[in-house]
Design an enzyme around this catalytic site. Structure first.
Site, mmCIF file in Angstrom:
data_model
loop_
_atom_site.group_PDB
_atom_site.id
_atom_site.type_symbol
_atom_site.label_atom_id
_atom_site.label_comp_id
_atom_site.label_asym_id
_atom_site.label_seq_id
_atom_site.Cartn_x
_atom_site.Cartn_y
_atom_site.Cartn_z
ATOM 1 C CE LYS A 70 -0.548 0.498 4.098
ATOM 2 N NZ LYS A 70 -1.677 -0.424 3.934
ATOM 3 C CG ASP A 115 -1.816 -4.792 -0.025
ATOM 4 O OD1 ASP A 115 -0.926 -4.510 0.793
ATOM 5 O OD2 ASP A 115 -2.945 -4.260 -0.045
ATOM 6 C CD GLN A 118 -5.270 0.141 4.615
ATOM 7 O OE1 GLN A 118 -4.375 0.222 3.770
ATOM 8 N NE2 GLN A 118 -5.058 -0.346 5.814
HETATM 9 N N1 GUN Z 1 -5.189 -3.400 6.409
HETATM 10 C C1 GUN Z 1 -4.302 -3.659 7.392
HETATM 11 N N2 GUN Z 1 -3.101 -3.968 6.850
HETATM 12 C C2 GUN Z 1 -3.243 -3.906 5.507
HETATM 13 C C3 GUN Z 1 -2.344 -4.091 4.428
HETATM 14 O O1 GUN Z 1 -1.156 -4.424 4.583
HETATM 15 N N3 GUN Z 1 -2.876 -3.904 3.196
HETATM 16 C C4 GUN Z 1 -4.167 -3.574 2.991
HETATM 17 N N4 GUN Z 1 -4.602 -3.434 1.742
HETATM 18 N N5 GUN Z 1 -5.040 -3.395 3.977
HETATM 19 C C5 GUN Z 1 -4.553 -3.550 5.230
#
Ligand code: GUN
Length: 283
Positions: A53, A120, A97
């Site tokens: 990311k 998100d 996350q």
């Molecule tokens: N853990 C797995 N996928 C995601 C996501 O798209 N966003 C976040 N914040 N955590 C994750």
């Protein structure tokens, strides 16, 4: 029939080029779109995800900070950090996350993020906005699936879409997005008695369970469009989705591969949401 592949890497490249152009336009006005990524603990998969990311931000003209904390961080300290990021004018998007360590209430942490920075799309305000058709942020994975359907010029009006899986992150928001585009939507899940009877009626199938071979060729109507959100490992340790790709390719009109399908689109839509958050902040 051999299905046409919907290439998530190629589509991501196009969409990320657009993000980079829009980011450049904002930077020319003195605003650099900024994303804060917060990682608590040392989950190996999460470490890979957050690295990807942050790199995607750097590659496309967005600023990003990665805040890493020990798994022993208290929930109160994490909430305080999120609140500080809410107030930070250099940060337009905040991503905590998941999963978080067991002593934390993940929903409480998500609700602490300002809805205007919830890139998100996990905050209840974002969920409510999606449900009511109001402006907000859409969760990145189902949003990416919608972009994939758009990329093949697919008109959902009057079509039957079947979503397999009912998670808050994919299945439920996916169903709402398909509904918003005038599809007739069925959500199937572990308590659905006859999954095959449902999927055989579908013009579009989204598989989002997290289990191999949830969808096989005998369950797919010829010419259906199949989107595979799954991320699993097969017996040889190779990445695979929820769909029996080989078999379903012989029946479907379009299919997304794993890897190289929905996966890259998730990060792409995170960039899109972050840019959107920065653009909204200037208005
Ligand atoms: N853990 C797995 N996928 C995601 C996501 O798209 N966003 C976040 N914040 N955590 C994750």
């Amino acid at each position: 029939m051999t299905a046409q592949i919907i290439d998530g890497n190629a589509l991501s490249k196009q969409l990320r080029a657009d993000v980079a152009t829009r980011a450049q336009a904002l930077r020319a006005k003195g605003i650099t779109p900024g994303l804060a990524v917060v990682l608590v603990g040392d989950n190996p998969a999460s470490q890979v995800y957050v690295r990807n990311k942050v790199k995607a931000c750097e590659d496309n003209g967005l600023f990003s900070v990665l805040e890493k904390y020990d798994a022993s961080l208290s929930e109160a300290d994490l909430l305080a950090r999120v609140k500080a990021l809410n107030k930070d004018p250099a940060i337009h998007g905040i991503l905590v996350q998941l999963p978080l360590p067991g002593h934390m209430d993940a929903q409480k942490v998500i609700e602490a993020i300002s809805p205007s920075k919830d890139v998100d799309g996990f905050h209840i305000a974002s969920a409510g906005a999606l449900m009511t058709g109001m402006p907000g942020f859409w969760p990145c994975t189902p949003y990416g699936c919608m972009k994939m359907l758009e990329s093949i010029g697919y008109d959902l009006r009057g079509k039957h879409a079947v979503v397999i899986g009912r998670s808050n992150i994919v299945g439920k928001p996916m169903a709402l997005m398909l509904l918003q585009k005038n599809a007739t939507v069925t959500i199937c899940h572990s308590a659905t008695p006859d999954l095959k009877a449902m999927t055989l009626q579908a013009d579009v199938i989204v598989a989002a369970v997290g289990k191999r071979n949830v969808l096989t060729a005998d369950m797919v109507k010829p010419g259906a469009v199949v989107l595979d959100v799954g991320m699993n490992r097969n017996d040889e340790g190779k990445l695979c989705g929820d769909v029996d790709f080989e078999g379903v390719t012989a029946v479907a009109s379009h299919i997304t591969p794993v890897p190289g399908g929905v996966g890259p689109m998730t990060i792409t839509m995170l960039l899109v949401n972050t840019l959107e958050a920065a653009e909204r902040a200037t208005k």
